[in-house]
Design a protein around this motif. Structure first.
Motif, mmCIF file in Angstrom:
data_model
loop_
_atom_site.group_PDB
_atom_site.id
_atom_site.type_symbol
_atom_site.label_atom_id
_atom_site.label_comp_id
_atom_site.label_asym_id
_atom_site.label_seq_id
_atom_site.Cartn_x
_atom_site.Cartn_y
_atom_site.Cartn_z
ATOM 1 N N VAL A 136 49.760 52.794 79.767
ATOM 2 C CA VAL A 136 48.902 53.114 80.902
ATOM 3 C C VAL A 136 47.963 54.268 80.560
ATOM 4 N N ALA A 137 48.483 55.275 79.851
ATOM 5 C CA ALA A 137 47.679 56.443 79.469
ATOM 6 C C ALA A 137 48.273 57.039 78.207
ATOM 7 N N THR A 138 47.417 57.716 77.406
ATOM 8 C CA THR A 138 47.904 58.313 76.163
ATOM 9 C C THR A 138 47.061 59.507 75.758
ATOM 10 N N ALA A 139 47.688 60.396 75.016
ATOM 11 C CA ALA A 139 47.023 61.516 74.345
ATOM 12 C C ALA A 139 47.718 61.622 72.994
ATOM 13 N N GLU A 140 46.961 61.654 71.906
ATOM 14 C CA GLU A 140 47.599 61.625 70.595
ATOM 15 C C GLU A 140 46.719 62.227 69.518
ATOM 16 N N ASN A 141 47.339 62.480 68.384
ATOM 17 C CA ASN A 141 46.590 62.862 67.193
ATOM 18 C C ASN A 141 46.942 61.876 66.088
ATOM 19 N N THR A 142 46.540 62.154 64.878
ATOM 20 C CA THR A 142 46.766 61.192 63.800
ATOM 21 C C THR A 142 48.001 61.501 62.962
ATOM 22 N N LYS A 143 48.728 62.558 63.284
ATOM 23 C CA LYS A 143 49.922 62.913 62.523
ATOM 24 C C LYS A 143 51.039 61.917 62.807
ATOM 25 N N PRO A 144 51.838 61.599 61.773
ATOM 26 C CA PRO A 144 52.962 60.682 61.999
ATOM 27 C C PRO A 144 54.043 61.323 62.878
ATOM 28 N N THR A 145 54.772 60.494 63.561
ATOM 29 C CA THR A 145 55.833 60.942 64.451
ATOM 30 C C THR A 145 57.184 60.569 63.859
ATOM 31 N N SER A 146 58.104 61.531 63.804
ATOM 32 C CA SER A 146 59.442 61.277 63.275
ATOM 33 C C SER A 146 60.497 61.180 64.364
ATOM 34 N N PHE A 147 60.285 61.879 65.476
ATOM 35 C CA PHE A 147 61.228 61.886 66.584
ATOM 36 C C PHE A 147 60.461 61.648 67.875
ATOM 37 N N ILE A 148 61.125 60.984 68.814
ATOM 38 C CA ILE A 148 60.489 60.745 70.095
ATOM 39 C C ILE A 148 61.442 61.120 71.231
ATOM 40 N N TYR A 149 60.872 61.460 72.343
ATOM 41 C CA TYR A 149 61.621 61.831 73.533
ATOM 42 C C TYR A 149 61.096 61.001 74.693
ATOM 43 N N VAL A 150 61.985 60.308 75.387
ATOM 44 C CA VAL A 150 61.576 59.430 76.482
ATOM 45 C C VAL A 150 62.162 59.939 77.789
ATOM 46 N N SER A 151 61.335 60.009 78.794
ATOM 47 C CA SER A 151 61.778 60.390 80.140
ATOM 48 C C SER A 151 61.512 59.220 81.079
ATOM 49 N N PRO A 152 62.542 58.449 81.421
ATOM 50 C CA PRO A 152 62.318 57.321 82.330
ATOM 51 C C PRO A 152 62.052 57.822 83.740
ATOM 52 N N MET A 153 61.077 57.237 84.388
ATOM 53 C CA MET A 153 60.704 57.619 85.749
ATOM 54 C C MET A 153 60.819 56.413 86.675
ATOM 55 N N LYS A 154 61.372 56.631 87.841
ATOM 56 C CA LYS A 154 61.420 55.581 88.854
ATOM 57 C C LYS A 154 60.433 55.971 89.937
ATOM 58 N N VAL A 155 59.412 55.166 90.098
ATOM 59 C CA VAL A 155 58.346 55.451 91.061
ATOM 60 C C VAL A 155 58.692 54.792 92.389
ATOM 61 N N LYS A 156 58.478 55.516 93.466
ATOM 62 C CA LYS A 156 58.766 54.986 94.795
ATOM 63 C C LYS A 156 57.860 53.785 95.089
ATOM 64 N N PRO A 157 58.358 52.823 95.845
ATOM 65 C CA PRO A 157 57.550 51.650 96.194
ATOM 66 C C PRO A 157 56.211 52.052 96.805
ATOM 67 N N GLY A 158 55.148 51.409 96.344
ATOM 68 C CA GLY A 158 53.816 51.661 96.867
ATOM 69 C C GLY A 158 53.149 52.915 96.332
ATOM 70 N N LYS A 159 53.814 53.631 95.428
ATOM 71 C CA LYS A 159 53.290 54.903 94.924
ATOM 72 C C LYS A 159 52.865 54.828 93.458
ATOM 73 N N TYR A 160 52.800 53.635 92.876
ATOM 74 C CA TYR A 160 52.467 53.491 91.462
ATOM 75 C C TYR A 160 51.116 54.132 91.121
ATOM 76 N N GLN A 161 50.072 53.794 91.855
ATOM 77 C CA GLN A 161 48.730 54.328 91.573
ATOM 78 C C GLN A 161 48.699 55.852 91.726
ATOM 79 N N ASP A 162 49.371 56.367 92.753
ATOM 80 C CA ASP A 162 49.432 57.824 92.954
ATOM 81 C C ASP A 162 50.128 58.495 91.782
#
Length: 196
Positions: A136-162
């Motif tokens: 949906v959206a991104t910000a990045e540079n060209t350096k390789p990534t070795s580790f990643i961190y994921v934060s799952p989010m549950k969006v309330k019904p009808g609030k996706y665009q917000d």
């Protein structure tokens, strides 16, 4: 608490991996793999064989990338220990017909050899589940990534665009600054899609 931390670390892996490709690669299929205790080495050898298939699919344009990630601090009781990510240029390409397996496998293996590979695959790992994600959206540079961190989010019904607007307007500039300072390599938001 330990289980929550493990889940968080796993999601970290997925998010950074998902951010490793360019803006044009917008859809991924993520397979979560559970490996029998003591068989991680065997599984990694097996994935080297599958890598040949994915390289052929990449060469023919069925996928735009493939990655194998290992979950940090994973144990035998965890839901999965490995994540396989396939990158696609669009959602349509994730259909079984468009994925390219039926085209490239006969070029690489006889039916007997592929049956043997499938037997080894099914005896070494369990496919826990599959997710299809769209960026949906991104910000990045060209350096390789070795580790990643994921934060799952549950969006309330009808609030996706917000929610997406808030992430883009408030958090994206912050993450762009973190990237500029060298504190992180990339950041992105992904939404889970259902296969049609």
């Amino acid at each position: 608490m330990k289980k929550h931390l493990r889940t968080l670390l796993t999601f970290l892996l997925v998010v950074l991996a998902l951010m490793a490709y360019s803006q044009n690669d917008v859809v991924v299929v993520i397979d979560y793999m559970k490996v029998k205790p003591g068989e991680s080495g065997k599984y990694l050898e097996l994935e080297k064989e599958w890598k040949k298939i994915h390289e052929a699919r990449l060469e023919k344009g069925y996928i735009t990338g493939w990655q194998l990630w290992q979950k940090m601090y994973a144990g035998a009781e965890d839901e999965y220990q490995f994540i396989v990510i396939e990158w696609y240029e669009n959602f349509h390409k994730t259909s079984e017909i468009e994925m390219g397996y039926t085209k490239v496998i006969p070029e690489l293996y006889s039916e007997e050899k592929f049956d043997a590979l499938m037997e080894r695959t099914l005896s070494t790992r369990i496919l826990v589940r599959t997710d299809v994600m769209e960026r949906v959206a991104t910000a990045e540079n060209t350096k390789p990534t070795s580790f990643i961190y994921v934060s799952p989010m549950k969006v309330k019904p009808g609030k996706y665009q917000d929610y997406v607007k808030m992430e883009r307007d408030i958090f994206k500039p912050m993450h762009e600054e973190f990237i500029r300072r060298g504190n992180m390599s990339s950041w992105s938001i992904w939404v889970k899609r259902l296969r049609e």
